[in-house]
Design a protein around this motif. Sequence first.
Motif: not given
Length: 105
Positions: A27-45, A47-50
């Motif tokens: 799950m944490r790796l998923e967050v990191v991958r999402f942030l790396a792809e986004a390349g910007r600040e992202v709200a928790c909401s 990132i859709d974690l199951a």
Amino acid sequence: MSTRVLEHPSTEELRLESVLHALADPMRLEVVRFLAEAGREVACSEIDLAVSKSTGTHHYRVLREAGIISQVYRGTAKLNSLRRADLDTRFPGLLDSVITAAGAG
């Protein structure tokens, strides 16, 4: 008006074992991958974690305390970003290697 400030380790305080522990969870790796792809600040909401909200909060806290992400409050939103420069300074190539390996799996 009080602003909430979250504690983050300095670049010098980053520890390899803490970073690797945080990145070992899917799950944490998923967050990191999402942030790396986004390349910007992202709200928790964004990132859709199951997982439940409280479990998601735990994962973000582990990432922040390990020094992998930065979290700041902007109004009522908590924004997340990768601490890529800090991680690359402390552990050159580690973040890119982990993200590449995770994408290949």
